[in-house]
Design an enzyme around this catalytic site. Structure first.
Site, PDB file in Angstrom:
ATOM      1  N   SER A  71       0.790  -1.181   0.046  1.00 13.55           N
ATOM      2  CA  SER A  71       0.095  -0.007   0.192  1.00 13.55           C
ATOM      3  C   SER A  71       0.960   1.406  -0.032  1.00 13.55           C
ATOM      4  O   SER A  71       1.914   1.188   0.597  1.00 13.55           O
ATOM      5  CB  SER A  71      -0.932  -0.058   1.204  1.00 13.55           C
ATOM      6  OG  SER A  71      -0.652   0.984   2.169  1.00 13.55           O
ATOM      7  N   LYS A  72       0.450   2.331  -0.541  1.00 15.43           N
ATOM      8  CA  LYS A  72       1.274   3.336  -0.820  1.00 15.43           C
ATOM      9  C   LYS A  72       1.425   4.222   0.643  1.00 15.43           C
ATOM     10  O   LYS A  72       2.362   4.901   0.735  1.00 15.43           O
ATOM     11  CB  LYS A  72       0.894   4.402  -1.857  1.00 15.43           C
ATOM     12  CG  LYS A  72      -0.535   4.901  -1.890  1.00 15.43           C
ATOM     13  CD  LYS A  72      -0.604   5.838  -2.899  1.00 15.43           C
ATOM     14  CE  LYS A  72      -2.161   6.553  -2.935  1.00 15.43           C
ATOM     15  NZ  LYS A  72      -2.545   6.907  -4.114  1.00 15.43           N
ATOM     16  N   ARG A  73       0.371   3.913   1.657  1.00 17.79           N
ATOM     17  CA  ARG A  73       0.861   4.544   2.674  1.00 17.79           C
ATOM     18  C   ARG A  73       1.647   3.894   3.517  1.00 17.79           C
ATOM     19  O   ARG A  73       2.453   4.429   4.327  1.00 17.79           O
ATOM     20  CB  ARG A  73      -0.417   4.634   3.553  1.00 17.79           C
ATOM     21  CG  ARG A  73      -1.512   5.831   3.197  1.00 17.79           C
ATOM     22  CD  ARG A  73      -2.864   5.655   4.041  1.00 17.79           C
ATOM     23  NE  ARG A  73      -3.396   4.376   3.848  1.00 17.79           N
ATOM     24  CZ  ARG A  73      -4.328   4.002   2.732  1.00 17.79           C
ATOM     25  NH1 ARG A  73      -4.392   4.702   1.839  1.00 17.79           N
ATOM     26  NH2 ARG A  73      -4.688   2.572   2.750  1.00 17.79           N
ATOM     27  N   ARG A  74       1.916   2.482   3.449  1.00 20.39           N
ATOM     28  CA  ARG A  74       2.681   1.770   4.339  1.00 20.39           C
ATOM     29  C   ARG A  74       4.187   1.434   3.584  1.00 20.39           C
ATOM     30  O   ARG A  74       5.162   1.484   4.112  1.00 20.39           O
ATOM     31  CB  ARG A  74       1.943   0.392   4.570  1.00 20.39           C
ATOM     32  CG  ARG A  74       2.421  -0.355   5.678  1.00 20.39           C
ATOM     33  CD  ARG A  74       1.417  -1.404   6.233  1.00 20.39           C
ATOM     34  NE  ARG A  74       0.919  -1.844   4.823  1.00 20.39           N
ATOM     35  CZ  ARG A  74      -0.255  -2.591   4.720  1.00 20.39           C
ATOM     36  NH1 ARG A  74      -1.145  -2.264   5.755  1.00 20.39           N
ATOM     37  NH2 ARG A  74      -0.729  -3.066   3.595  1.00 20.39           N
TER      38      ARG A  74
END
Ligand code: GLU
Length: 489
Positions: free
Chosen positions: A244-247
Site C-alpha cells: 500500500s502506498k501509505r505503508r
C-alpha cells in the site's frame, strides 16, 4: 496460451492505467507481462490512459506514465507499441453503448437513492435489490442506468492464471453502467474501449477479478467475443500485507531515485508471480520474453522482496563496466544529491576509487557515503561510528599511527604494513587498529578499503584528519576530567 488460430486476428493486449501521479510497481509488473506477451507473440501492446476522472487528472501525470514506459524498456517507437489512447476521447462511444443496452432492454433507469436501497434491504453487502427493474423509467437527470444481470445460470470466464472461474449470476447485482448525470462508469468505459481497440487478452491485477463477470456480460450484451483474461497475483510486503502506498514504498520513480537500475528492476518485476525455470533468475529481458508463459504465472500472492531486489541491483551494478558505473553514478555525484560542491568534486579522484566502489555498492545512492570523505574539507563524522571506534587507547594508537604515516612511503601496501605494526605495538590486530584510523579519516566505520582510500586521499589530508581527531579526543578527555573533578567537589 489460448491464442487465436494461425491466420486469425493477432494478439492485442493493453495496459490501461488511471493517472494517479505515481507509477506503482504493481502497474510496472502488469505492463511488463503485457509487453512480454505482445513481443513474444508478434502482437500489439496498446497503452490506454483511463483519464475519465477529470477532477483527478493532470497532464503531467501522463508524461510520468510515458517516462515509466521508457524506463521499463518499452519504447513508444517500437512497432509493437500502439497509443497512447485516451479514454476521455471515447466518451461518445461509451454513451452510445449505454443507449444500445437500454434500447435492447438489458439496462434500465433507476432513481433509488442509496438510503432507499438500504432501508429496503437493511444490508450493504447484498447490493442493489432490483427495485426499478420493471418500472419502465425513462432517462431523467439523476437516474442511473443499471445493467440487468441474468437471474439464473453462471458466467464462465476464461482466465489463464485462475483456472477459469465460474460466477453464479444470482450473486451479481444489477450494477450501474452510467451515473445519474449520464457519465459512463469504469466497468462500461473499460469494456467499450477494449472492444474498440480490439483487445484479445486482458492481463491485469487480481483486484479486478470481481469486475470480470460483469464485464464479460457487458461484452456479450454488446455483441462482442469476450477476451481471454489473466489476473495477476497481488503484491505483498514481508508481512504478507497487500502493498500500500501509505505503508510501503511502491512508486517506481522512488526506486530509481534511490539508485536501483532500470534493468535490475525489470528483471526483478518479471519474477513477481513467474519464474523462467532452471532456477535461473538473472536473465536478459529478451530471454525472459522468449520463455514467458502467462499460464505459468502463479495465482498466489507474490512477495515484493526489497532485499532480493537490492541483491539483484548489486549484481546488475557488478555487470556494468567501471566507466558505465561511473556514468550511472552521475546523478549522485552532483547537486542536489551530493553533499559536496562542484568545486570540491574532482572527477579524477572519483575515477581512482570507482573500481573499489563498483565492487561494493548495491544501490547507486550508496556512492555518496562511500566517497564523500574525498571531497568534503573535513569528514562527515558518524556519531555512532565514532563512539564505537574511539574507545580507550584510541588516542595513543592514533598518535603513533600519525607519527608512522608521516614517514611512510605513500602506497597502499606500505600504509597497511605501517598501521599493522603500530597496531601490534599496541597489542591490537589490524582489524581493530584500523577502526579509529578509518573513522578519523572517513568519518565512518564502514567504507571502501582503507589503505587504497588513504593512498588516494594523500598524506597531507590524512595526517590533518588524524590530527583533528586527536584534538577532538583530547578535548572530550579534558571535559570528562573537568566533570569528574566538579562531581568530586
Ligand atoms: N484503469 C484501471 C486501473 O488502473 C484499469 C483496469 C484494467 O486493466 O482493466 O486499475
Amino acid at each position: 496460451m489460448t491464442f487465436p488460430a494461425p491466420g486469425s486476428s493477432p494478439i492485442r493486449v493493453r495496459f490501461a492505467p488511471s493517472p494517479t501521479g505515481m507509477f506503482h510497481v504493481g502497474s510496472a509488473r502488469s505492463t511488463l507481462f503485457n509487453w512480454a506477451v505482445a513481443k513474444q507473440q508478434g502482437g500489439t501492446f496498446v497503452l490506454r490512459i483511463e483519464d475519465t476522472d477529470a477532477s483527478r487528472n493532470q497532464p503531467e501525470w501522463v508524461d510520468g506514465i510515458l517516462a515509466a514506459m521508457e524506463s521499463l524498456g518499452i519504447s513508444t517507437e517500437d512497432p509493437a507499441f500502439e497509443g497512447p489512447y485516451f479514454q476521455s476521447k471515447n466518451l461518445e462511444l461509451h454513451q452510445q453503448a449505454a443507449m444500445r443496452l437500454f434500447q435492447a432492454g438489458v439496462a434500465y433507469y433507476c432513481d433509488c437513492t442509496r438510503d432507499a436501497v438500504m432501508a429496503r434491504t437493511g444490508n450493504q453487502q447484498t447490493g442493489y435489490d432490483g427495485f426499478c427493474r420493471d418500472r419502465g423509467l425513462e432517462y431523467a437527470e439523476g437516474r442511473a442506468l443499471r445493467f440487468r444481470t441474468p437471474d439464473e445460470g453462471e458466467t464462465h470466464v476464461v482466465d489463464l492464471i485462475r483456472g477459469n472461474p465460474t460466477f453464479p449470476n444470482k450473486t451479481l447485482e444489477d450494477f450501474v453502467i452510467a451515473r445519474g448525470n449520464g457519465t459512463p462508469v469504469f466497468l462500461l468505459a473499460n469494456v467499450v474501449d477494449d472492444m474498440d481497440e480490439r483487445i484479445t487478452h486482458v492481463i491485469r491485477g487480481e483486484e479486478h477479478l470481481p469486475n470480470t463477470p460483469k464485464q464479460q456480460l457487458l461484452w456479450e450484451a454488446l455483441g462482442g467475443t469476450p477476451p481471454v483474461w489473466a489476473h495477476l497475483p497481488v503484491l505483498v510486503n514481508e508481512k504478507r500485507q497487500k502493498l500500500s502506498k501509505r505503508r510501503d514504498k511502491v512508486s517506481l520513480e522512488s526506486f530509481f531515485e534511490e539508485g536501483y537500475l532500470p534493468a535490475a528492476m525489470v528483471n526483478y518485476l518479471m519474477l513477481l508471480g513467474w519464474a523462467p525455470g532452471n532456477d535461473e533468475e538473472i536473465l536478459p529481458f529478451d530471454e525472459m520474453v522468449s520463455r514467458f508463459r502467462i499460464e505459468d504465472v502463479n495465482s498466489s500472492p507474490a512477495f515484493f522482496d526489497v532485499k532480493k531486489l537490492t541483491a539483484f541491483n548489486g549484481e546488475y551494478i557488478r555487470a556494468l563496466s567501471v566507466p558505465e558505473f561511473t556514468e550511472a553514478c552521475g546523478p549522485w555525484l552532483h547537486a542536489p544529491h551530493a553533499p559536496w560542491t562542484e568545486e570540491q568534486f574532482d572527477a579524477k579522484v572519483f575515477d581512482a576509487v570507482a573500481p573499489l566502489a563498483h565492487s561494493r555498492v548495491a544501490l547507486l545512492s550508496e556512492i555518496t557515503n562511500n566517497v564523500d570523505f574525498l571531497f568534503l574539507d573535513a569528514p562527515a563524522i558518524d556519531e555512532d561510528s565514532w563512539n564505537k571506534a574511539m574507545k580507550a587507547g584510541a588516542a595513543e594508537l592514533l598518535a603513533d599511527v600519525r607519527a608512522a604515516l608521516a614517514e611512510a612511503t605513500w602506497e597502499a601496501e606500505v600504509l597497511k604494513d605501517t598501521v599493522t605494526s603500530v597496531g601490534e605495538a599496541h597489542g591490537m590486530k589490524l582489524g581493530k587498529a584500523q577502526a579509529p584510523v578509518r573513522v578519523a579519516v572517513t568519518g565512518r566505520r564502514i567504507g571502501l578499503p582503507l589503505f587504497e582510500s588513504l593512498e588516494v586521499l594523500g598524506r597531507e589530508r590524512t595526517l590533518a584528519r588524524i590530527e583533528a581527531a586527536l584534538a577532538s579526543l583530547a578535548e572530550s578527555a579534558a571535559r570528562t576530567d573537568a566533570e569528574v573533578s566538579a562531581g568530586a567537589e
